[in-house]
Write an enzyme that holds these catalytic residues in place. Structure first.
Site, short mmCIF file in Angstrom:
data_model
loop_
_atom_site.label_atom_id
_atom_site.label_comp_id
_atom_site.label_asym_id
_atom_site.label_seq_id
_atom_site.Cartn_x
_atom_site.Cartn_y
_atom_site.Cartn_z
N ASP A 195 17.06 5.17 -13.41
CA ASP A 195 16.78 6.31 -14.35
C ASP A 195 18.13 6.53 -15.00
O ASP A 195 17.58 6.80 -16.27
CB ASP A 195 16.64 7.77 -13.22
CG ASP A 195 15.57 7.92 -12.67
OD1 ASP A 195 14.54 7.16 -12.93
OD2 ASP A 195 15.36 8.59 -11.46
N GLU A 244 -11.86 -12.52 -4.76
CA GLU A 244 -11.13 -11.63 -5.03
C GLU A 244 -11.63 -10.32 -4.44
O GLU A 244 -12.94 -9.97 -4.40
CB GLU A 244 -10.97 -11.29 -6.71
CG GLU A 244 -10.50 -12.49 -7.25
CD GLU A 244 -10.43 -12.18 -9.18
OE1 GLU A 244 -9.55 -11.89 -9.50
OE2 GLU A 244 -11.49 -12.01 -9.33
N LYS A 288 -12.82 -6.74 -4.06
CA LYS A 288 -13.55 -5.72 -4.63
C LYS A 288 -12.58 -4.49 -4.64
O LYS A 288 -13.11 -3.73 -3.67
CB LYS A 288 -14.89 -5.51 -4.67
CG LYS A 288 -15.68 -4.68 -5.51
CD LYS A 288 -17.15 -4.89 -5.35
CE LYS A 288 -18.02 -4.16 -6.45
NZ LYS A 288 -17.66 -2.61 -6.27
N LYS A 310 -20.62 -7.04 -0.27
CA LYS A 310 -20.22 -5.59 0.07
C LYS A 310 -20.16 -5.48 1.72
O LYS A 310 -21.16 -5.92 2.48
CB LYS A 310 -21.35 -4.32 -0.47
CG LYS A 310 -21.43 -4.46 -1.95
CD LYS A 310 -19.98 -3.97 -2.51
CE LYS A 310 -19.84 -2.49 -2.50
NZ LYS A 310 -20.69 -1.88 -3.09
N CYS A 355 -16.13 35.72 14.41
CA CYS A 355 -15.32 34.94 13.42
C CYS A 355 -14.01 34.60 13.99
O CYS A 355 -13.13 35.44 14.49
CB CYS A 355 -15.04 35.97 12.20
SG CYS A 355 -13.76 35.45 11.12
N CYS A 390 -11.34 37.01 12.00
CA CYS A 390 -11.26 38.49 12.33
C CYS A 390 -11.80 39.20 13.41
O CYS A 390 -11.60 40.19 13.85
CB CYS A 390 -11.56 39.16 10.94
SG CYS A 390 -13.38 38.88 10.86
N CYS A 397 -19.60 35.14 8.30
CA CYS A 397 -18.86 36.25 8.76
C CYS A 397 -19.12 37.22 7.60
O CYS A 397 -18.96 36.95 6.30
CB CYS A 397 -17.50 36.04 9.03
SG CYS A 397 -16.43 37.69 8.94
#
Length: 678
Positions: free
Chosen positions: A37, A114, A116, A319, A413, A416, A431
Site C-alpha cells: 500500500d 479446461e 468450466k 457437465k 409463532c 412472539c 403469523c
C-alpha cells in the site's frame, strides 16, 4: 525534477506489477500488505503532482474512476459462440467419433481440457501490448463494453509481457476470451456484508459477478475482488501458434492468468479418465466449476471442423451432475418473514458439499416437508447444484429409526408466541400479529433495502439493535431517529452515527414507487409499485382508488388490486401512511397516461428468467410494460413467451413443457426492434 519523477514512477510501476504477478499468478508474497500500500500511495502522489506522466496502463488506473453513465454496445471482431453440453461419457465419445470422422485418419486430434469456470464470459482486447477494452458475450455478435469495471480486476494485466521471462514477440492485436468470476470465500464474505447493510444479495457467485459488472460505479467492482481466467482467443495478429495449448501457455508468460488445470491429451480415453479424476478435485477449488470443457488443440483442425449456427463443432462441455451428499436432520426451525410467513429450515449435522460446509438447508414450506415425509433424525440428501443455498431433495426412508416423529406444522409463532394459521389456498403458514418482533425487523430491513428506500447505513445488525432498544417500532420511526439514540448502541461512534443520519436524510426524496414497494403491501414488489405510482401519483389518490380502478391498471389483476385496496382501507395500512406523512414522507410521482396507438407487446404476458447481458431485471420489466406488455412472475398457458438468459431454471422447463415460445435476449430485442434498453 520532471525526469527524476518519471524515473521514480517507472520504478514504482515495475515494482508494483512484479508484486501483483507474484501475488495473483504465483500465489506468493514478498512484502506485507502495508508495504504494498505504501508503494501504491507513493505512486498516486507522484502521478497527482505530475498528471502529464499518467498512462492508461499505470497500476493507479485500476482503482476505479468516476461512475460511468451507461454501457456502450460493441460488435465482436469475431463471434463469441456458446458451447454444446453433454452429461455422460457415451455422448462425449460420440462427439469424439464425429470429430475424427470429419478430420479423417491423416492426423488424429489432440484434446485440451479446461475446467468450466462458473462466471461471466468476456472478450478482452490488447493493442500493441496495452489493455484496450473488455466486452461481454452479449448475443454472441455484440456485447456491452465493461472496460471500466474490468480494469479494476487485479490479476489481469493492463500491459502484457511485463515479466522478465515473457516473450518479446507479443501480438499487435490480442483478444483473449475468458471468464470473470468470484471466489466462494469472497462471495460469502461480501454477500454477508451486503446483507448487513440491507443491500441486494445474490444466490451464487456467478450472479454476483454478473451484477457487479453491470454496476455503473467502478469503485464497487473494485471492492468485490473479481478475478479473470483465460480460456480462448478472438483475433490474434500475428497468430501465436497452431496449438491452442502452446498459445495458452504463451498467455501465461505474458502475465495473463490461465487455468492451473489446463491439460492436453492424445486420446478421448485419457480425456475421460481426467474428467472422472477431476470430479472430486474440483470440489476443493476456491471457485465454482460445473464441468470440463474439451477442445480440439489444433487451430487448423478447428478450421476444418467449422461451426454450427450457435456453437463450434470442435469443442464440447462435459457437465457434472449436481453433487449430493447425505447427512442427519437434527431439527427444523422456522424463520419469520416480513409479512409473517414462517419458512422452515433444516438444521443438519455439518457436511461438506460442493466446496463448503453445510449446516442448514432450505425446506421452503410445510407442503415440501410433507411431500418429503420428513421425520426427526432422518438421513437426508443435500444438493447445491451450483447454488450457494443448499436444499433437502430426498429422504432415505430405509435408514429411518423406529419411533421417529414426523415434523409437525407449527401452531405458534417462534418469535412472539401468537397463534399461526396456514393459508387456505396456499402452502404457507403465517403469523398475523403486527407487533411480532421478527416481522418488524424483517419489514424494516425490506423497507431500507436497495430496491426500496436504499438506506445504506441501516443494515441488518443495526436494525436488530434499534428494535431491541425500542427505538424502532414503525417505518416512520426511522426518520425520527436521533444521533443521541444511535450513540447509546454498541460499537457506534460519532462518525458512524453521522453516517447513519445522513443516509436516512438522503432517502427522504425517494419516489412514490420506492415507498410503496417498501411498506409491505402483499403482492406488491418493484414492478407493481411502479405501475401503481405511475397510475395514481400519490398516497391519497391510491388510497381513494376503488378495486375496479386498481384492477383496470394494466399488469395488476384482481388479486393484487384487492390486496392494495384492503391495505389502504385497513387500520394498519392507514396508520402506516399517516405515520409516514407525519415525518414528511408523502411522495408524489408524475401520473403517466397509457400511450396511444398500437404497441408491439400490447396485451401479452411475458416472463423473464435467468441472467441477462444487456438488462437488469428492473430495466427489462419496465421496457415490457412501456411496450404494452405485462411482466409476469409465473409461466402459464396464457404466457405469450418467455425471455431466457443464462442459468434459466424451472421457469424455462415449465415453458418448454407447456409449449410456450422461448426467446433469447437477442431474439427479444429483434422482436421489438431494439438493440438495447435505450
Amino acid at each position: 525534477m520532471g525526469q527524476s519523477a518519471q524515473t521514480r514512477i517507472d520504478e514504482l510501476r515495475r515494482e508494483i506489477e512484479r508484486h501483483d504477478e507474484l501475488y495473483y499468478q504465483r500465489a506468493t508474497q514478498e512484502i506485507s500488505d502495508q508495504a504494498y500500500d505504501a508503494l501504491m500511495r507513493e505512486l498516486v502522489e507522484l502521478e497527482t503532482a505530475n498528471p502529464e506522466l499518467v498512462t492508461p496502463d499505470s497500476p493507479t488506473q485500476r482503482v476505479g474512476g468516476k461512475p460511468i453513465e451507461g454501457f456502450q454496445t460493441i460488435a465482436h471482431a469475431q463471434p463469441m459462440y456458446s458451447i454444446d453440453n453433454t452429461y455422460n461419457e457415451g455422448d462425449l465419445r460420440a462427439w469424439d467419433e464425429r470429430v475424427r470422422k470429419t478430420l479423417g485418419d491423416d492426423r488424429p486430434p489432440a484434446y485440451v481440457c479446461e475446467p468450466k469456470v462458473d462466471g461471466v464470459a468476456v472478450s478482452i482486447r490488447y493493442e500493441n501490448g496495452l489493455f484496450k477494452c473488455a466486452v461481454t458475450r452479449g448475443d454472441g455478435q455484440r456485447g456491452d463494453d465493461v472496460s471500466a469495471n474490468v480494469r479494476t480486476i487485479r490479476n489481469l494485466p493492463m500491459r502484457i509481457a511485463t515479466s522478465s521471462n515473457a516473450s518479446p514477440d507479443k501480438p499487435h492485436v490480442l483478444e483473449v476470451r475468458g471468464e470473470i468470476y468470484m471466489d466462494n470465500a469472497d462471495f460469502v464474505r461480501i454477500n454477508e456484508k451486503q446483507r448487513e447493510l440491507g443491500k441486494e444479495t445474490y444466490a451464487n457467485p456467478r450472479n454476483f459477478t454478473a451484477g457487479t459488472l453491470k454496476q455503473l460505479d467502478p469503485k464497487i467492482a473494485r471492492s468485490r475482488q473479481l478475478k479473470f481466467v483465460a480460456h480462448g482467443f478472438g483475433v490474434i495478429d500475428p497468430p501465436l501458434d497452431d496449438s491452442y495449448y502452446v498459445a495458452t501457455l504463451s498467455l501465461q508468460k505474458m502475465g495473463i492468468p490461465v487455468g492451473q488445470q489446463l491439460k492436453r491429451f492424445a486420446s478421448i480415453d485419457d480425456v475421460a479418465r481426467w474428467i472422472e479424476q477431476f470430479a472430486n478435485a474440483r470440489l476443493s477449488l476456491p471457485y465454482n466449476t460445473d464441468g470440463m470443457v474439451v477442445k480440439v488443440d489444433s487451430q487448423a483442425q478447428r478450421n476444418a471442423l467449422g461451426y454450427r449456427s450457435k456453437s463450434p463443432r470442435w469443442v464440447i462441455a462435459y457437465k457434472y451432475a449436481a453433487e449430493q451428499v447425505q447427512t442427519t436432520l437434527n431439527a427444523v426451525t422456522w424463520q419469520v418473514g416480513k409479512n409473517g410467513t414462517l419458512t422452515p429450515v433444516a438444521e443438519l449435522d455439518p457436511v461438506f458439499v460442493a466446496g463448503t460446509t453445510v449446516k442448514r438447508a432450505s425446506l421452503h414450506n410445510i407442503e415440501q416437508i410433507q411431500r418429503l415425509d420428513l421425520h426427526l433424525g432422518d438421513t437426508v440428501t443435500i444438493e447445491k447444484a451450483g447454488e450457494i443455498i443448499p436444499q433437502v431433495v430426498m429422504v432415505d426412508v430405509g435408514k429411518r429409526k423406529d419411533g421417529s416423529a414426523p415434523i409437525p406444522a407449527p401452531t405458534t409463532c417462534p418469535s412472539c408466541g401468537s397463534p399461526v394459521e396456514k393459508e387456505a389456498d396456499g402452502p404457507y403458514i403465517r403469523c398475523d400479529n403486527p407487533a411480532c418482533p421478527a416481522q418488524l425487523k424483517e419489514r424494516l430491513r425490506h423497507f431500507c433495502a436497495r430496491g426500496q428506500m436504499n438506506i445504506e447505513r441501516l443494515g441488518e445488525a443495526l436494525i436488530d439493535q434499534l428494535v431491541d432498544a425500542g427505538h424502532l417500532k414503525t417505518f416512520a420511526d426511522i426518520f425520527r431517529l436521533t444521533k443521541e439514540q444511535l450513540l447509546t448502541l454498541d460499537r457506534m461512534g460519532d462518525k458512524s452515527a453521522d453516517n447513519v443520519i445522513n443516509s436516512i436524510v438522503a432517502s427522504r426524496d425517494r419516489p412514490l414507487e420506492r415507498v410503496l414497494a417498501g411498506i409491505g403491501i402483499r403482492h406488491v414488489g418493484s414492478t407493481v409499485s411502479r405501475l401503481i405510482a405511475k397510475s395514481f401519483g400519490s398516497f391519497d389518490a391510491t388510497s381513494d382508488a376503488t378495486v375496479e380502478q386498481l384492477s383496470a391498471v394494466d399488469g395488476l389483476g384482481d388479486v393484487i388490486a384487492q390486496a392494495v385496496y384492503d391495505f389502504f382501507r385497513s387500520d394498519a395500512g392507514r396508520a402506516i401512511v399517516a405515520d409516514l406523512k407525519s415525518v414528511g414522507i408523502d411522495p408524489k410521482q408524475e401520473v403517466v397516461k397509457a400511450p396511444e396507438g398500437d404497441l408491439p407487446l400490447a396485451g401479452q404476458s411475458i416472463v423473464v428468467t435467468g441472467t441477462l447481458e444487456k438488462f437488469d431485471r428492473h430495466q427489462i420489466e419496465e421496457l415490457i410494460v412501456s411496450l404494452g406488455g405485462k411482466s409476469a412472475g409465473n409461466v402459464s398457458k396464457k404466457t405469450a413467451f418467455i425471455v431466457a438468459g443464462e442459468n434459466a431454471g424451472s421457469k424455462l422447463a415449465k415453458a418448454e413443457g407447456l409449449g410456450v415460445p422461448v426467446l433469447t435476449e437477442a431474439e427479444f430485442l429483434a422482436k421489438i426492434g431494439r438493440e438495447s434498453v435505450e
